[in-house]
Design a protein around this motif. Structure first.
Motif, PDB file in Angstrom:
ATOM      1  N   HIS A  22       0.824  -1.211   0.000  1.00 45.54           N
ATOM      2  CA  HIS A  22       0.000   0.000   0.000  1.00 45.54           C
ATOM      3  C   HIS A  22       0.852   1.252   0.000  1.00 45.54           C
ATOM      4  O   HIS A  22       0.407   2.302  -0.419  1.00 45.54           O
ATOM      5  CB  HIS A  22      -0.949  -0.009   1.195  1.00 45.54           C
ATOM      6  N   GLU A  23       2.074   1.128   0.507  1.00 45.47           N
ATOM      7  CA  GLU A  23       2.945   2.304   0.443  1.00 45.47           C
ATOM      8  C   GLU A  23       4.388   1.890   0.275  1.00 45.47           C
ATOM      9  O   GLU A  23       4.773   0.754   0.560  1.00 45.47           O
ATOM     10  CB  GLU A  23       2.766   3.199   1.662  1.00 45.47           C
ATOM     11  N   THR A  53      -3.856  10.661  -8.409  1.00 47.39           N
ATOM     12  CA  THR A  53      -4.728  10.275  -7.306  1.00 47.39           C
ATOM     13  C   THR A  53      -5.869   9.389  -7.791  1.00 47.39           C
ATOM     14  O   THR A  53      -6.248   8.431  -7.131  1.00 47.39           O
ATOM     15  CB  THR A  53      -5.324  11.534  -6.644  1.00 47.39           C
ATOM     16  N   SER A  99       6.871  12.187  -4.517  1.00 49.96           N
ATOM     17  CA  SER A  99       5.883  11.703  -3.553  1.00 49.96           C
ATOM     18  C   SER A  99       4.491  11.802  -4.152  1.00 49.96           C
ATOM     19  O   SER A  99       4.195  12.748  -4.881  1.00 49.96           O
ATOM     20  CB  SER A  99       5.921  12.537  -2.265  1.00 49.96           C
ATOM     21  N   ILE A 101       0.539   9.536  -5.108  1.00 45.40           N
ATOM     22  CA  ILE A 101      -0.194   8.288  -5.305  1.00 45.40           C
ATOM     23  C   ILE A 101       0.126   7.735  -6.694  1.00 45.40           C
ATOM     24  O   ILE A 101       0.069   8.465  -7.689  1.00 45.40           O
ATOM     25  CB  ILE A 101      -1.722   8.506  -5.188  1.00 45.40           C
ATOM     26  N   SER A 116      -3.305   0.644  -5.842  1.00 48.58           N
ATOM     27  CA  SER A 116      -2.688   1.936  -5.499  1.00 48.58           C
ATOM     28  C   SER A 116      -1.551   1.784  -4.496  1.00 48.58           C
ATOM     29  O   SER A 116      -1.597   0.954  -3.592  1.00 48.58           O
ATOM     30  CB  SER A 116      -3.730   2.910  -4.961  1.00 48.58           C
ATOM     31  N   LYS A 118       1.061   4.336  -2.232  1.00 48.94           N
ATOM     32  CA  LYS A 118       1.414   5.694  -1.827  1.00 48.94           C
ATOM     33  C   LYS A 118       2.935   5.771  -1.690  1.00 48.94           C
ATOM     34  O   LYS A 118       3.528   5.055  -0.891  1.00 48.94           O
ATOM     35  CB  LYS A 118       0.742   6.028  -0.495  1.00 48.94           C
ATOM     36  N   SER A 120       6.274   7.816  -0.695  1.00 50.74           N
ATOM     37  CA  SER A 120       6.754   8.923   0.127  1.00 50.74           C
ATOM     38  C   SER A 120       8.259   9.018   0.008  1.00 50.74           C
ATOM     39  O   SER A 120       8.958   8.021   0.142  1.00 50.74           O
ATOM     40  CB  SER A 120       6.397   8.696   1.603  1.00 50.74           C
ATOM     41  N   GLU A 134      -1.870  12.386   4.667  1.00 53.24           N
ATOM     42  CA  GLU A 134      -2.805  13.029   3.745  1.00 53.24           C
ATOM     43  C   GLU A 134      -4.117  13.270   4.463  1.00 53.24           C
ATOM     44  O   GLU A 134      -4.580  12.440   5.223  1.00 53.24           O
ATOM     45  CB  GLU A 134      -3.064  12.095   2.555  1.00 53.24           C
ATOM     46  N   LYS A 138      -7.872   8.266   0.868  1.00 52.62           N
ATOM     47  CA  LYS A 138      -7.818   7.843  -0.521  1.00 52.62           C
ATOM     48  C   LYS A 138      -8.582   6.528  -0.648  1.00 52.62           C
ATOM     49  O   LYS A 138      -8.387   5.622   0.140  1.00 52.62           O
ATOM     50  CB  LYS A 138      -6.374   7.627  -0.956  1.00 52.62           C
ATOM     51  N   ASP A 140      -9.164   3.208  -2.222  1.00 56.01           N
ATOM     52  CA  ASP A 140      -8.494   2.210  -3.038  1.00 56.01           C
ATOM     53  C   ASP A 140      -9.539   1.601  -3.951  1.00 56.01           C
ATOM     54  O   ASP A 140     -10.441   0.906  -3.519  1.00 56.01           O
ATOM     55  CB  ASP A 140      -7.878   1.137  -2.134  1.00 56.01           C
TER      56      ASP A 140
END
Ligand SMILES: *[C@@H]1O[C@H](CO)[C@@H](O)[C@H](O)[C@H]1NC(C)=O
Ligand SMILES: *[C@@H]1O[C@H](CO)[C@@H](O)[C@H](O)[C@H]1NC(C)=O
Ligand SMILES: *[C@@H]1O[C@H](CO)[C@@H](O)[C@H](O)[C@H]1NC(C)=O
Length: 170
Positions: A22-23, A53, A99, A101, A116, A118, A120, A134, A138, A140
């Motif tokens: 996810h990130e 996004t 950085s 989405i 998606s 994210k 960073s 954020e 968001k 998904d």
């Protein structure tokens, strides 16, 4: 009042066609990699890395239709490893502007498979605080297809009361 949105997915098999982290995080000037995995049957489809996004309006940063070959677009590369149903995206020389989405995607007639991520970019100096979260939650949208439903839990920090709502029951 801070509200944590916890997205709980009631997953159905179709939603698992494409999964990933996810990130992803990487240091300024450094690099990061994202591995997305897909189910069997999608080996020969085009895989891509898309920024934005919204799933429908993101723009493709890099894509590949090859097996194994590394496809590069500036600082970003993608490699589809069909032998283990994974594609790896690598972003190098990270800048703060990176950085945001992004989406792992598989091109498919009708409705692309997307997941998606994210991204960073952290300050190069370690022991730094995390970037501010954020404000907007968001969504998904991976599981927007009909057989998928989802549930939102809003957890208030003050007294941990859990309000649950089911948007599929609209
Ligand atoms: C990344 O930065 C290094 C060092 O500044 C530079 O040599 C290299 O060409 C850069 N790579 C890309 C893909 O921009
Ligand atoms: C797939 O293979 C590549 C290259 O051997 C490896 O880097 C990657 O970790 C593998 N991924 C999985 C999910 O096994
Ligand atoms: C928790 O907070 C909500 C709103 O702030 C309030 O309506 C509710 O009564 C509180 N519950 C408890 C158990 O304190």
């Amino acid at each position: 009042m801070r509200i944590f949105l916890v997205w709980i997915w009631i997953l159905f098999p179709g939603c698992w066609a494409l999964t990933g982290p996810h990130e992803a995080k990487g240091p300024l000037g450094g690099e990061l990699s994202v591995q997305c995995s897909y189910v069997r049957g999608y080996e020969t489809y085009i895989k891509y890395w898309c920024r934005g996004t919204m799933q429908i309006s993101c723009h493709v940063v890099v894509q590949t239709s090859d097996s194994e070959a590394i496809v590069k677009q500036d600082r970003v590369s993608i490699r589809d490893i069909r032998t283990n149903n994974t594609f790896i995206v690598t972003m190098k020389n990270l800048t703060e502007g990176d950085s945001g989405i992004y989406w792992c995607g598989i091109e498919e007639l009708g409705w692309d498979r997307m997941f998606s991520v994210k991204v960073s970019v952290l300050p190069a100096v370690s022991a730094s605080p995390m970037p501010a979260p954020e404000k907007e939650p968001k969504v998904d949208a991976t599981c927007m297809e009909s057989p998928c439903t989802w549930t939102v839990l809003q957890v208030t920090e003050s007294n941990s009361t859990v309000h649950s709502s089911d948007p599929s029951a609209r």
